[in-house]
Design an enzyme around this catalytic site. Sequence first.
Site, PDB file in Angstrom:
ATOM      1  N   ASN A 160       0.938  -1.176  -0.395  1.00 41.64           N
ATOM      2  CA  ASN A 160       0.088   0.052  -0.250  1.00 41.64           C
ATOM      3  C   ASN A 160       1.203   0.981  -0.233  1.00 41.64           C
ATOM      4  OD1 ASN A 160      -2.584   0.629   0.514  1.00 41.64           O
ATOM      5  ND2 ASN A 160      -1.842   2.530   1.989  1.00 41.64           N
ATOM      6  N   GLU A 221      -0.808   0.582  -6.396  1.00 44.74           N
ATOM      7  CA  GLU A 221      -0.171   1.866  -5.891  1.00 44.74           C
ATOM      8  C   GLU A 221       1.282   1.848  -7.510  1.00 44.74           C
ATOM      9  OE1 GLU A 221      -1.520   1.124  -3.119  1.00 44.74           O
ATOM     10  OE2 GLU A 221      -2.958   2.635  -2.882  1.00 44.74           O
ATOM     11  N   ASP A 267      -4.818  21.978   7.291  1.00 41.64           N
ATOM     12  CA  ASP A 267      -5.032  20.932   6.047  1.00 41.64           C
ATOM     13  C   ASP A 267      -5.638  21.721   4.771  1.00 41.64           C
ATOM     14  OD1 ASP A 267      -5.365  18.713   5.386  1.00 41.64           O
ATOM     15  OD2 ASP A 267      -5.659  18.074   6.975  1.00 41.64           O
TER      16      ASP A 267
HETATM   17  C1  LIG Z   1      -0.841  15.606  -0.906  1.00 42.00           C
HETATM   18  C2  LIG Z   1      -1.174  14.487  -0.092  1.00 42.00           C
HETATM   19  C3  LIG Z   1      -1.604  14.615   1.531  1.00 42.00           C
HETATM   20  C4  LIG Z   1      -2.179  13.460   2.461  1.00 42.00           C
HETATM   21  N1  LIG Z   1      -2.013  13.546   3.424  1.00 42.00           N
HETATM   22  C5  LIG Z   1      -2.947  12.143   4.355  1.00 42.00           C
HETATM   23  C6  LIG Z   1      -2.573  12.273   5.224  1.00 42.00           C
HETATM   24  O1  LIG Z   1      -1.693  12.690   6.453  1.00 42.00           O
HETATM   25  N2  LIG Z   1      -2.881  11.276   5.910  1.00 42.00           N
HETATM   26  C7  LIG Z   1      -3.311  10.476   5.190  1.00 42.00           C
HETATM   27  O2  LIG Z   1      -3.775   9.165   6.111  1.00 42.00           O
HETATM   28  N3  LIG Z   1      -3.931  10.473   4.604  1.00 42.00           N
HETATM   29  C8  LIG Z   1      -3.344  11.621   3.715  1.00 42.00           C
HETATM   30  N4  LIG Z   1      -3.740  11.659   2.522  1.00 42.00           N
HETATM   31  C9  LIG Z   1      -4.534  10.503   1.745  1.00 42.00           C
HETATM   32  C10 LIG Z   1      -4.186   9.449   0.900  1.00 42.00           C
HETATM   33  O3  LIG Z   1      -2.869   9.758   0.985  1.00 42.00           O
HETATM   34  C11 LIG Z   1      -5.372   8.686   0.357  1.00 42.00           C
HETATM   35  O4  LIG Z   1      -6.448   8.653   0.721  1.00 42.00           O
HETATM   36  C12 LIG Z   1      -4.283   7.405  -0.523  1.00 42.00           C
HETATM   37  O5  LIG Z   1      -5.200   7.467  -1.338  1.00 42.00           O
HETATM   38  C13 LIG Z   1      -4.728   6.557   0.893  1.00 42.00           C
HETATM   39  O6  LIG Z   1      -4.950   5.437   0.202  1.00 42.00           O
HETATM   40  P1  LIG Z   1      -5.550   3.860   0.376  1.00 42.00           P
HETATM   41  O7  LIG Z   1      -6.761   4.190   1.087  1.00 42.00           O
HETATM   42  O8  LIG Z   1      -5.149   2.937  -0.335  1.00 42.00           O
HETATM   43  O9  LIG Z   1      -4.465   3.474   1.981  1.00 42.00           O
HETATM   44  C14 LIG Z   1      -3.174  12.886   1.647  1.00 42.00           C
HETATM   45  C15 LIG Z   1      -3.128  12.558   0.667  1.00 42.00           C
HETATM   46  C16 LIG Z   1      -2.830  14.176  -0.588  1.00 42.00           C
HETATM   47  C17 LIG Z   1      -2.536  13.711  -1.601  1.00 42.00           C
END
Ligand SMILES: Cc1cc2nc3c(=O)[nH]c(=O)nc-3n(C[C@H](O)[C@H](O)[C@H](O)COP(=O)(O)O)c2cc1C
Length: 464
Positions: A160, A221, A267
């Site tokens: 992941n 991914e 945020d």
């Molecule tokens: C710039 C950016 C910052 C992010 N920061 C966070 C974060 O601090 N914590 C978090 O859990 N997700 C964060 N996300 C969201 C996750 O990267 C995103 O939702 C991811 O697709 C989750 O994937 P998963 O559901 O496969 O774990 C961020 C996304 C972006 C684009």
Amino acid sequence: MSLRDFIEQARQAGYLVEIHREVNPHLELARVAAALDGRPVLFHRVTAPHPTPPSWHTTGEGATRVLVGAGSAREYYALTCGVSAEKLLPTLANALEHPRPPEMVESGACQQVVESDVDPSTSLRVGLGRLPILTHLPTDHAPYITAGVAIIRDPDYGRNVSFHRLMVTGPRTVVARIVEGRGTDTAWRKAQDGLPVAICVGNSLPVLLAASMSPPKGVDELGIANAMQPTPLVQCKTVDLQVPAESEFVLEGHITHQLADEGPFLDLTETMDFVRRQPVIEVDCITHRRDAIYQALLPGKLEHKLLMGMPKEPTIFAAVSQVCECRDVVITPGGTSWLHAVVSIVKRGPEDGRRAIEAAFAGHGSLKHVVIVDDDINLYDPVQVEWAIATRFQADRDLVVLADQPGSSLDPSATHVPGQKTRTAKMGLDATILWGANRKEYEKMRYEKVDAREYLNTGQSLDQ
Ligand SMILES: Cc1cc2nc3c(=O)[nH]c(=O)nc-3n(C[C@H](O)[C@H](O)[C@H](O)COP(=O)(O)O)c2cc1C
């Protein structure tokens, strides 16, 4: 494809802004980058000492170059993927549907230098203190890594890859914001002795985009990134994980079960996120390129917004396409690039607008408001979208309101209960022409174009 390739492409295309003056990573760099939002900015001399350094913070010994804003406009992703901006959505959709397993390589540039001596007892001049990690606003609790892509392995679903902002608390410790119920969180809860993690900083745009996506469980991914641009992987030094070989930095370590306060921090919504108890990550080994470039993104600014919102456009597109003919989707910046979308459809039946509303909410769980328009409306122009609402929408007929829905943790106006999923109301506006109506009565009449300069007196100019 590497971040360096992008820098070169952006330089050639005239997008890159280069700053040679010395800039301080404590507050100053973020202010300059914010003033240049929408452009990739390469800071060449981020060497100034931190004004209020923790004893371990010795910025100036490690990376001195910082890139901000690599992904702050759609054109930059298009440039990287070698397509036009209009072809970006199908390119993302195609990569999401057809990931390609990345090639493994023996050695990677990200491991040109291996620093496993990040223990402060060996020396102060080691570890995270050497990186020019930004403090963005006076309200930031500490310096934060914002463009770190965390790679973990779930025993059931495999690799992941996701973003986690990382608050730096020591030369080898960070506190990670890990959203509950997502990939990293579920794997961490299964790992009793801590979850091995590799955090890559300084990545290509396809890697950043792929990390922002939430494909079905089990879909890799990095395979999605590789489908956009070749993304070879290399084995980590101290954890059994593979990382993009072209990354600038890799922080190898473990997500522990120790919790600490994380935040406050700005945020996506440009409002302050709450302070929460979040997991501490211990960093055991840092590898990097010689002359590595540190990458950052500004919270709440265009790059953050595009990376959050853009990957949701293909998922909404796919969901709406299952119920009617979807033409295009845009997640709008005014809606924080997360909470609002506009969807254009070719209406073929009376219920298509309503169906598209329901499907859009299914395609992006955090979506709060959606507007459905006909395909003669330019989605990218908020004035046209508002015009469609003004001339084609009747609230008592075309409005869908859904009460008490699961919503986004980022929305300050939603209902937040610690440990529970956020609840919110949702609204869909069907601003398409009423089915069966005379379309001609709804179409925008346009004046024929002339060149007004031909009608001016000699010597008169339209220039202001
Ligand atoms: C710039 C950016 C910052 C992010 N920061 C966070 C974060 O601090 N914590 C978090 O859990 N997700 C964060 N996300 C969201 C996750 O990267 C995103 O939702 C991811 O697709 C989750 O994937 P998963 O559901 O496969 O774990 C961020 C996304 C972006 C684009």
